[in-house]
Design a protein around this motif. Structure first.
Motif, mmCIF file in Angstrom:
data_model
loop_
_atom_site.group_PDB
_atom_site.id
_atom_site.type_symbol
_atom_site.label_atom_id
_atom_site.label_comp_id
_atom_site.label_asym_id
_atom_site.label_seq_id
_atom_site.Cartn_x
_atom_site.Cartn_y
_atom_site.Cartn_z
ATOM 1 N N GLU A 1 3.837 -24.843 12.367
ATOM 2 C CA GLU A 1 5.111 -25.479 12.020
ATOM 3 C C GLU A 1 4.998 -26.998 12.131
ATOM 4 O O GLU A 1 5.504 -27.737 11.281
ATOM 5 N N GLN B 1 2.915 -28.103 9.158
ATOM 6 C CA GLN B 1 3.722 -28.056 7.931
ATOM 7 C C GLN B 1 4.631 -29.281 7.848
ATOM 8 O O GLN B 1 4.733 -29.919 6.792
ATOM 9 N N GLU C 1 7.383 -21.961 -1.070
ATOM 10 C CA GLU C 1 7.581 -21.608 0.329
ATOM 11 C C GLU C 1 7.742 -20.099 0.422
ATOM 12 O O GLU C 1 8.225 -19.463 -0.517
ATOM 13 N N TYR C 2 7.322 -19.544 1.537
ATOM 14 C CA TYR C 2 7.515 -18.128 1.801
ATOM 15 C C TYR C 2 7.759 -18.000 3.299
ATOM 16 O O TYR C 2 7.504 -18.953 4.046
ATOM 17 N N PRO C 3 8.277 -16.884 3.773
ATOM 18 C CA PRO C 3 8.567 -16.763 5.204
ATOM 19 C C PRO C 3 7.326 -17.048 6.055
ATOM 20 O O PRO C 3 6.333 -16.334 5.982
ATOM 21 N N GLY C 4 7.376 -18.155 6.772
ATOM 22 C CA GLY C 4 6.273 -18.525 7.652
ATOM 23 C C GLY C 4 5.229 -19.425 7.027
ATOM 24 O O GLY C 4 4.270 -19.790 7.696
ATOM 25 N N SER D 1 -0.009 -21.533 6.883
ATOM 26 C CA SER D 1 0.726 -20.305 7.147
ATOM 27 C C SER D 1 0.788 -20.030 8.640
ATOM 28 O O SER D 1 -0.224 -20.131 9.336
ATOM 29 N N SER D 2 1.955 -19.666 9.131
ATOM 30 C CA SER D 2 2.067 -19.312 10.545
ATOM 31 C C SER D 2 1.519 -17.920 10.806
ATOM 32 O O SER D 2 1.382 -17.510 11.950
ATOM 33 N N HIS D 3 1.185 -17.192 9.753
ATOM 34 C CA HIS D 3 0.615 -15.856 9.910
ATOM 35 C C HIS D 3 -0.868 -15.921 10.271
ATOM 36 O O HIS D 3 -1.461 -14.906 10.595
#
Length: 127
Positions: A16, A19, A33-36, A50-52
């Motif tokens: 985060e 980003q 953008e996408y979740p995370g 990506s936070s994944h």
């Protein structure tokens, strides 16, 4: 192998924060953008954070270096400093004729900002 698309994936223990840096401090436009996660435009390439894909490695940067071409390295340096970006080296002309500045992202990854002068062979080679 037929490559249809490519991008650079930046791993971080704090995605985060990374980003926010690329979005707010460098001001890169968002491709999607996408979740995370966020994918940024970077000239003719893409940068995805990506936070994944968090990393707990002590040095997630390894030897990764980003090379970003800009129109005006001195103006970019001023913009970076105004936005709190760490500039490690001011713009200067290298022996190979490119004007380069070095900056750093929050994870310590080197960002080489390059200006190609009008009289440089890269501007004249039309291959």
């Amino acid at each position: 192998m037929e490559v249809l698309s490519s991008r650079v994936l930046l791993l971080s223990a704090d995605p985060e924060r990374l980003q926010a840096f690329y979005r707010d401090q460098l001001g890169l436009p968002i491709h999607r953008e996408y979740p995370g996660g966020i994918v940024f435009f970077a000239g003719n390439g893409l940068i995805e954070i990506s936070s994944h894909m968090k990393t707990d490695a002590p040095d997630p940067t390894s030897n990764a270096v980003l090379w970003l071409q800009v129109r005006d390295a001195e103006a970019t340096e001023k913009q970076f400093r105004d936005r709190g970006v760490t500039v490690k080296r001011e713009p200067r002309t290298e022996p190979w004729g490119l004007i380069e500045m070095h900056a750093e992202d929050p994870d310590g990854r080197t960002i080489i900002v390059v200006e190609i002068p009008a009289d440089h062979p890269l501007r004249k080679d039309t291959r």
